[in-house]
Design a protein around this motif. Structure first.
Motif, PDB file in Angstrom:
ATOM      1  N   THR A  27     -17.419  11.502 -45.108  1.00  0.00           N
ATOM      2  CA  THR A  27     -17.019  12.852 -44.739  1.00  0.00           C
ATOM      3  C   THR A  27     -18.233  13.745 -44.682  1.00  0.00           C
ATOM      4  N   THR A  28     -18.072  14.899 -44.075  1.00  0.00           N
ATOM      5  CA  THR A  28     -19.122  15.909 -44.070  1.00  0.00           C
ATOM      6  C   THR A  28     -18.539  17.198 -44.581  1.00  0.00           C
ATOM      7  N   SER A  29     -19.250  17.864 -45.457  1.00  0.00           N
ATOM      8  CA  SER A  29     -18.714  19.089 -46.050  1.00  0.00           C
ATOM      9  C   SER A  29     -19.654  20.260 -45.884  1.00  0.00           C
ATOM     10  N   TYR A  69     -18.687  20.078 -34.942  1.00  0.00           N
ATOM     11  CA  TYR A  69     -19.336  19.380 -36.051  1.00  0.00           C
ATOM     12  C   TYR A  69     -20.846  19.206 -35.857  1.00  0.00           C
ATOM     13  N   LYS A 124     -14.866  13.162 -40.220  1.00  0.00           N
ATOM     14  CA  LYS A 124     -13.940  13.560 -41.278  1.00  0.00           C
ATOM     15  C   LYS A 124     -14.619  14.600 -42.163  1.00  0.00           C
ATOM     16  N   GLN A 125     -14.009  15.746 -42.296  1.00  0.00           N
ATOM     17  CA  GLN A 125     -14.578  16.808 -43.121  1.00  0.00           C
ATOM     18  C   GLN A 125     -13.600  17.201 -44.211  1.00  0.00           C
ATOM     19  N   SER A 126     -14.097  17.362 -45.423  1.00  0.00           N
ATOM     20  CA  SER A 126     -13.259  17.760 -46.546  1.00  0.00           C
ATOM     21  C   SER A 126     -13.911  18.945 -47.252  1.00  0.00           C
TER      22      SER A 126
END
Length: 350
Positions: free
Chosen positions: A41-43, A346, A221-223
């Motif tokens: 993921t990337t945050s 993104y 996917k980002q959280s």
């Protein structure tokens, strides 16, 4: 991070020193892993505006020009049964140019004799415009093109226009005006059926769905998921935020985002922006159409709309824009549109 270990020449201190060095090494590795990896993921918070673009906005034909098999009777979205006998002169009009794009992608671009200005892809530049960008139809311009079949939807053609088209004896097929990802394939097939080229429609629908699926699968996917607000802007006099019943909701969820309008409790397609509603929604990202953004003075002008500067998106100037004739078309270019939006959102390489 630094770890300080006092040196000692005594043998009794060596085990303590080794233990301390081991602990430091473990902590350092853990810190690096936490900074450089997040389980796929990337945050990180993105800053600044970005424009999502397609290198080529022309719909790609599914093959060589098909030969329509007519006559055919189809179910029109207005509830009537319509028999189409000739597809040699097609006029296709809707608010976002979707129907004209679909005709072109089916390989029948040479038969297209009328479009709305929103069907602004370069290949159709010489096709006469018979309706404004909002889908407002000029009945005289339509009649002048002597269409053998007129494709439109039940929003672009008002009841009065429907009566006028009927009085002129023009064969009209109406389509669903709803903008959803699930509806892209069925609408392509419905247009193809009305034009007597169902096999081309099946092939185009399958290709488009594959491109949509691939684009969604490639979204990072980002959280937590970015909270995205779609804003409809037409000068400072018309500033609205969309809710989940507008087509932008499908784009936002496909991009792995949360619809800020839905999170704020908006149930209508749009609601006028107020300071309270904007601050309550507090989006991370604004999604807008390029002409609309320009109409309020760009990113700087957007910041002056009540409540915008008090949101995370406003503070970070996080604005994603895309051409009006592209963003909400929900036609054969949809997969490429999602890919372009994902790159802009993104900050991933195209």
């Amino acid at each position: 991070m630094s770890c300080l270990v006092r040196s000692s020449r005594t043998a009794s201190a060596r085990p303590l020193r080794r233990l301390t060095q081991t602990v430091c090494a473990v902590v350092l590795v853990a810190a690096v892993a936490a900074c450089g990896s997040s389980g796929g993921t990337t945050s990180s918070t993105q800053h600044g505006p970005a424009t999502a673009t397609l290198a080529d906005t022309n719909p790609v034909p599914i093959g060589s020009a098909p030969h329509p098999v007519l006559p055919v009777t189809v179910h029109s979205f207005d509830g009537s049964a319509v028999t189409v006998t000739d597809a040699s002169r097609i006029v296709a009009v809707d608010q976002y140019g979707t129907l004209a794009q679909t005709v072109w992608a089916l390989g029948l671009g040479a038969n297209l004799v009328g479009r709305s200005t929103s069907a602004a892809f370069p290949a159709a530049k010489d096709v006469p415009s018979v309706a404004g960008g909002s889908g407002s139809i000029n009945i005289e311009a339509v009649a002048a093109q002597r269409p053998s079949v007129f494709l439109t939807d039940t929003v672009s053609a008002t009841p009065t226009l429907r009566d006028q088209l009927g009085a002129l004896g023009i064969t009209v097929v109406y389509f669903d005006p709803a903008r959803t990802l699930a509806g892209v394939g069925p609408q392509i097939q419905a247009v193809a059926a009305a034009l007597g080229v169902p096999r081309a429609g099946t092939a185009l629908a399958q290709r488009t769905q594959h491109e949509i699926d691939s684009a969604i699968a490639a979204v990072p996917k980002q959280s937590p998921a970015p909270k995205i607000a779609f804003l409809y802007l037409r000068s400072t006099a018309i500033t609205m935020m969309a809710g989940p019943s507008f087509g932008s909701h499908a784009l936002i969820t496909a991009l792995g985002g949360t619809d800020a309008g839905q999170a704020a409790g908006i149930t209508e397609p749009f609601t006028a922006i107020t300071s309270e509603s904007m601050i309550s929604a507090n989006p991370d990202v604004f999604l807008v159409m390029s002409d609309g953004l320009a109409s309020v003075g760009g990113v700087a002008g957007l910041a002056k709309i009540p409540g915008v500067a008090q949101t995370d998106a406003g503070r970070n100037q996080r604005v994603i824009d895309m051409a009006d004739a592209v963003l909400l078309s929900f036609g054969p270019n949809t997969g490429r549109i999602l890919t372009a939006l994902s790159h802009a959102l993104y900050n991933t390489p195209a």
